[in-house]
Design an enzyme around this catalytic site. Sequence first.
Site, PDB file in Angstrom:
ATOM      1  CB  THR A 159      -0.902  -0.010   1.259  1.00  0.00           C
ATOM      2  OG1 THR A 159      -1.443   1.295   1.446  1.00  0.00           O
ATOM      3  CG2 THR A 159      -0.138  -0.369   2.520  1.00  0.00           C
ATOM      4  CG  ASP A 160      -1.021   5.056  -0.938  1.00  0.00           C
ATOM      5  OD1 ASP A 160      -1.579   4.422  -0.018  1.00  0.00           O
ATOM      6  OD2 ASP A 160      -1.581   5.986  -1.563  1.00  0.00           O
ATOM      7  CD  GLU A 161      -3.200   3.570   4.527  1.00  0.00           C
ATOM      8  OE1 GLU A 161      -3.009   3.590   5.743  1.00  0.00           O
ATOM      9  OE2 GLU A 161      -4.300   3.344   4.002  1.00  0.00           O
ATOM     10  CE1 TYR A 189      -3.524  -2.449   5.827  1.00  0.00           C
ATOM     11  CE2 TYR A 189      -3.266  -0.100   5.423  1.00  0.00           C
ATOM     12  CZ  TYR A 189      -3.430  -1.381   4.947  1.00  0.00           C
ATOM     13  OH  TYR A 189      -3.488  -1.613   3.593  1.00  0.00           O
ATOM     14  CE  LYS A 232      -0.387  -4.459   3.053  1.00  0.00           C
ATOM     15  NZ  LYS A 232      -0.949  -5.770   2.571  1.00  0.00           N
TER      16      LYS A 232
HETATM   17  P1  NAD Z   1     -10.348  -6.646   2.313  1.00  0.00           P
HETATM   18  O1  NAD Z   1     -10.323  -6.356   3.777  1.00  0.00           O
HETATM   19  O2  NAD Z   1     -11.557  -6.294   1.517  1.00  0.00           O
HETATM   20  O3  NAD Z   1     -10.087  -8.207   2.050  1.00  0.00           O
HETATM   21  C1  NAD Z   1      -9.136  -8.931   2.762  1.00  0.00           C
HETATM   22  C2  NAD Z   1      -9.416 -10.406   2.532  1.00  0.00           C
HETATM   23  O4  NAD Z   1      -8.393 -11.153   3.190  1.00  0.00           O
HETATM   24  C3  NAD Z   1     -10.760 -10.885   3.064  1.00  0.00           C
HETATM   25  O5  NAD Z   1     -11.407 -11.716   2.136  1.00  0.00           O
HETATM   26  C4  NAD Z   1     -10.380 -11.672   4.326  1.00  0.00           C
HETATM   27  O6  NAD Z   1     -11.293 -12.727   4.613  1.00  0.00           O
HETATM   28  C5  NAD Z   1      -9.009 -12.202   3.916  1.00  0.00           C
HETATM   29  N1  NAD Z   1      -8.158 -12.508   5.076  1.00  0.00           N
HETATM   30  C6  NAD Z   1      -7.928 -11.724   6.166  1.00  0.00           C
HETATM   31  N2  NAD Z   1      -7.132 -12.355   7.016  1.00  0.00           N
HETATM   32  C7  NAD Z   1      -6.800 -13.545   6.451  1.00  0.00           C
HETATM   33  C8  NAD Z   1      -5.997 -14.639   6.849  1.00  0.00           C
HETATM   34  N3  NAD Z   1      -5.336 -14.633   8.031  1.00  0.00           N
HETATM   35  N4  NAD Z   1      -5.895 -15.719   6.030  1.00  0.00           N
HETATM   36  C9  NAD Z   1      -6.557 -15.740   4.844  1.00  0.00           C
HETATM   37  N5  NAD Z   1      -7.358 -14.751   4.433  1.00  0.00           N
HETATM   38  C10 NAD Z   1      -7.480 -13.653   5.225  1.00  0.00           C
HETATM   39  O7  NAD Z   1      -9.040  -5.940   1.741  1.00  0.00           O
HETATM   40  P2  NAD Z   1      -8.798  -5.220   0.341  1.00  0.00           P
HETATM   41  O8  NAD Z   1      -9.242  -3.821   0.444  1.00  0.00           O
HETATM   42  O9  NAD Z   1      -9.290  -6.091  -0.749  1.00  0.00           O
HETATM   43  O10 NAD Z   1      -7.209  -5.198   0.336  1.00  0.00           O
HETATM   44  C11 NAD Z   1      -6.469  -6.279  -0.201  1.00  0.00           C
HETATM   45  C12 NAD Z   1      -4.994  -5.942  -0.088  1.00  0.00           C
HETATM   46  O11 NAD Z   1      -4.733  -4.722  -0.772  1.00  0.00           O
HETATM   47  C13 NAD Z   1      -4.517  -5.734   1.341  1.00  0.00           C
HETATM   48  O12 NAD Z   1      -3.257  -6.317   1.454  1.00  0.00           O
HETATM   49  C14 NAD Z   1      -4.411  -4.225   1.480  1.00  0.00           C
HETATM   50  O13 NAD Z   1      -3.381  -3.896   2.381  1.00  0.00           O
HETATM   51  C15 NAD Z   1      -4.041  -3.828   0.078  1.00  0.00           C
HETATM   52  N6  NAD Z   1      -4.446  -2.476  -0.327  1.00  0.00           N
HETATM   53  C16 NAD Z   1      -5.749  -2.090  -0.254  1.00  0.00           C
HETATM   54  C17 NAD Z   1      -6.103  -0.826  -0.695  1.00  0.00           C
HETATM   55  C18 NAD Z   1      -7.535  -0.365  -0.667  1.00  0.00           C
HETATM   56  O14 NAD Z   1      -7.814   0.787  -1.013  1.00  0.00           O
HETATM   57  N7  NAD Z   1      -8.507  -1.208  -0.311  1.00  0.00           N
HETATM   58  C19 NAD Z   1      -5.133   0.049  -1.200  1.00  0.00           C
HETATM   59  C20 NAD Z   1      -3.809  -0.388  -1.272  1.00  0.00           C
HETATM   60  C21 NAD Z   1      -3.480  -1.650  -0.836  1.00  0.00           C
END
Ligand code: NAD
Length: 325
Positions: A128-130, A156, A160
């Site tokens: 993430t950009d965070e 968080y 990451k």
């Molecule tokens: P989300 O919270 O919607 O989905 C996370 C998924 O991971 C869920 O289906 C959950 O059941 C699963 N999960 C959680 N813990 C787990 C474990 N221990 N074992 C197996 N599965 C597990 O998240 P998202 O928004 O889809 O983000 C996905 C990735 O992208 C993350 O790594 C996040 O850091 C990164 N990210 C998200 C954004 C954003 O804007 N949403 C931006 C940049 C990066």
Amino acid sequence: MRIKTIIVTGGAGFIGSNFIFYMKRKYPDYRIICLDKLTYAGNLATLQPLMEEANFRFYKADICDRNAVYKVFEEEHPDVVVNFAAESHVDRSIESPEIFLDTNIKGTAVLMDACIKYQVGRFHQISTDEVYGDLPLDRPDLLFTEETPLCTSSPYSSSKVAADLLAMSYYRTYGLPVTISRCSNNYGPYQFTEKLIPLMITRALADQPLPVYGQGINVRDWIYVEDHCKAVDRIIHAGTPGEIYNVGGHNELRNIDIVRLICKELNKPESLITYVADRKGHDLRYAIDASKIYKELGWLPETKFEDGIKKTIQWYVSHPEWWRM
Ligand code: NAD
């Protein structure tokens, strides 16, 4: 590299499920394996249309559970693993950091150990950009590059960063072919309603107050989720092991302007907006310089915010059964 089988962890969540749908459409011959613990953020209903497909398989498993993870790898022989599985909500990490350390750090390590044991050709870590902390509001010239020092604000983002550092150390120490992408804020269908855009859409639809942190002046760089999926597709096929790629939407917006836009699109009064106490340690501004992925892999975001937000709002309007569950 030639790909037959991809394990997508966290594929029942927001970006992971969009990635699975995108890859199924683009590469119908690939076998896609989803491994997900189904936390509150995972929704199996999202993947229901794929359950009977020959080239798709779902495993309910925790990425921290070494035995369960190894079993899936042994059975499926993946060529590539893309790790979306994470605890992803900053507010929850401030309340209870521990689960973030388990899933985001230990879980990533278990997956990489499995990649080494079963000789997987690529481990791609979704970051993430965070990880770069934040930028001042009054310096629009400043952007995060891949060289920007890591400097985090929340449990968080710290978890990451730890996973990113661990991934780079597995590349250097064990020669695991690792790539990392650091993306800005995503929006689109299938996002759990605790995050800004779906929260505001679903509350506005119900004529409920729209809680905005502080004065709503925090700036985020928003990217339509499918553009993020396309970037990950490019990286796993053509990215260089050991490299980090920033992914951004070239689209900086203040939170309050997004909420106002949602009110306008849904024909709801701005009087629904209420200002609430700011998040602790709230990052001011994120802005990504994504020129490396453009120069090296030819990726650019394609969806304009005006179009993407309309599609997203329309999706929530027409899928109440998904978000009311
Ligand atoms: P989300 O919270 O919607 O989905 C996370 C998924 O991971 C869920 O289906 C959950 O059941 C699963 N999960 C959680 N813990 C787990 C474990 N221990 N074992 C197996 N599965 C597990 O998240 P998202 O928004 O889809 O983000 C996905 C990735 O992208 C993350 O790594 C996040 O850091 C990164 N990210 C998200 C954004 C954003 O804007 N949403 C931006 C940049 C990066």
